[in-house]
Design a protein around this motif. Sequence first.
Motif, PDB file in Angstrom:
ATOM      1  N   MET A  34       0.857  -1.183   0.000  1.00  0.00           N
ATOM      2  CA  MET A  34       0.000   0.000   0.000  1.00  0.00           C
ATOM      3  C   MET A  34       0.888   1.227   0.000  1.00  0.00           C
ATOM      4  O   MET A  34       2.006   1.202   0.542  1.00  0.00           O
ATOM      5  N   ALA A  35       0.373   2.279  -0.600  1.00  0.00           N
ATOM      6  CA  ALA A  35       1.218   3.451  -0.793  1.00  0.00           C
ATOM      7  C   ALA A  35       0.382   4.722  -0.806  1.00  0.00           C
ATOM      8  O   ALA A  35      -0.839   4.686  -0.974  1.00  0.00           O
ATOM      9  N   TRP A  36       1.079   5.822  -0.638  1.00  0.00           N
ATOM     10  CA  TRP A  36       0.519   7.152  -0.846  1.00  0.00           C
ATOM     11  C   TRP A  36       1.279   7.805  -1.991  1.00  0.00           C
ATOM     12  O   TRP A  36       2.512   7.785  -2.014  1.00  0.00           O
ATOM     13  N   TYR A  37       0.517   8.376  -2.909  1.00  0.00           N
ATOM     14  CA  TYR A  37       1.054   9.164  -4.002  1.00  0.00           C
ATOM     15  C   TYR A  37       0.491  10.572  -3.875  1.00  0.00           C
ATOM     16  O   TYR A  37      -0.496  10.807  -3.175  1.00  0.00           O
ATOM     17  N   ARG A  38       1.083  11.505  -4.603  1.00  0.00           N
ATOM     18  CA  ARG A  38       0.532  12.846  -4.668  1.00  0.00           C
ATOM     19  C   ARG A  38       0.729  13.426  -6.056  1.00  0.00           C
ATOM     20  O   ARG A  38       1.633  13.031  -6.783  1.00  0.00           O
ATOM     21  N   GLU A  46       3.426  11.353  -8.157  1.00  0.00           N
ATOM     22  CA  GLU A  46       4.678  10.811  -7.639  1.00  0.00           C
ATOM     23  C   GLU A  46       4.445  10.012  -6.366  1.00  0.00           C
ATOM     24  O   GLU A  46       3.531  10.304  -5.589  1.00  0.00           O
ATOM     25  N   LEU A  47       5.311   9.017  -6.171  1.00  0.00           N
ATOM     26  CA  LEU A  47       5.238   8.209  -4.963  1.00  0.00           C
ATOM     27  C   LEU A  47       5.730   9.022  -3.771  1.00  0.00           C
ATOM     28  O   LEU A  47       6.794   9.639  -3.837  1.00  0.00           O
ATOM     29  N   VAL A  48       4.962   8.990  -2.701  1.00  0.00           N
ATOM     30  CA  VAL A  48       5.358   9.648  -1.455  1.00  0.00           C
ATOM     31  C   VAL A  48       5.958   8.623  -0.493  1.00  0.00           C
ATOM     32  O   VAL A  48       7.044   8.815   0.048  1.00  0.00           O
ATOM     33  N   ALA A  49       5.232   7.527  -0.277  1.00  0.00           N
ATOM     34  CA  ALA A  49       5.690   6.483   0.644  1.00  0.00           C
ATOM     35  C   ALA A  49       4.929   5.202   0.364  1.00  0.00           C
ATOM     36  O   ALA A  49       3.785   5.251  -0.094  1.00  0.00           O
ATOM     37  N   ASP A  50       5.579   4.080   0.630  1.00  0.00           N
ATOM     38  CA  ASP A  50       4.864   2.812   0.535  1.00  0.00           C
ATOM     39  C   ASP A  50       5.274   1.891   1.675  1.00  0.00           C
ATOM     40  O   ASP A  50       6.286   2.105   2.337  1.00  0.00           O
ATOM     41  N   ILE A  56       8.008  -3.226   5.745  1.00  0.00           N
ATOM     42  CA  ILE A  56       9.096  -2.522   5.064  1.00  0.00           C
ATOM     43  C   ILE A  56       8.549  -1.256   4.424  1.00  0.00           C
ATOM     44  O   ILE A  56       7.557  -1.296   3.700  1.00  0.00           O
ATOM     45  N   THR A  57       9.198  -0.142   4.698  1.00  0.00           N
ATOM     46  CA  THR A  57       8.731   1.146   4.203  1.00  0.00           C
ATOM     47  C   THR A  57       9.757   1.784   3.273  1.00  0.00           C
ATOM     48  O   THR A  57      10.947   1.477   3.320  1.00  0.00           O
ATOM     49  N   ASN A  58       9.239   2.678   2.456  1.00  0.00           N
ATOM     50  CA  ASN A  58      10.068   3.400   1.485  1.00  0.00           C
ATOM     51  C   ASN A  58       9.494   4.796   1.357  1.00  0.00           C
ATOM     52  O   ASN A  58       8.266   4.970   1.337  1.00  0.00           O
ATOM     53  N   TYR A  59      10.380   5.801   1.297  1.00  0.00           N
ATOM     54  CA  TYR A  59       9.931   7.187   1.236  1.00  0.00           C
ATOM     55  C   TYR A  59      10.634   7.938   0.114  1.00  0.00           C
ATOM     56  O   TYR A  59      11.800   7.692  -0.191  1.00  0.00           O
ATOM     57  N   ALA A  60       9.919   8.891  -0.450  1.00  0.00           N
ATOM     58  CA  ALA A  60      10.549   9.823  -1.359  1.00  0.00           C
ATOM     59  C   ALA A  60      11.558  10.662  -0.572  1.00  0.00           C
ATOM     60  O   ALA A  60      11.339  10.973   0.607  1.00  0.00           O
TER      61      ALA A  60
END
Length: 115
Positions: A34-38, A46-50, A56-60
């Motif tokens: 699951m992710a947040w885009y903006r 663009e991807l903000v975070a997933d 496991i997380t990933n951030y812009a």
Amino acid sequence: QVQLVESGGGLVQAGGSLRLSCAASRSIFSINAMAWYRQAPGKQRELVADIRSGGITNYAESVKGRFTISTDNAKNTVYLQMNSLKPEDTAVYYCNAYYYSRDYWGQGTQVTVSS
């Protein structure tokens, strides 16, 4: 299929905080990621975070140290805590679920940061 409903957007002054919520129609245990885009006016989404299995997380780069993505599995909800907001964070924020090789999107919630 997955239905996603976002909430929590609004108008905030620079330096303030907001928390976005995304309620999913099925258990997020079953969803690959699951992710947040903006998407800001005139710009690409663009991807903000997933967040993936195992937490496991990933951030812009632009939001690292300011935003935090998390889940509440009992509520089938994903959150985006946004701190130290900047005017350049102004955008429509979309929740995304990647499930059985398909992308599902929420309707979006507007975040406006005034200077």
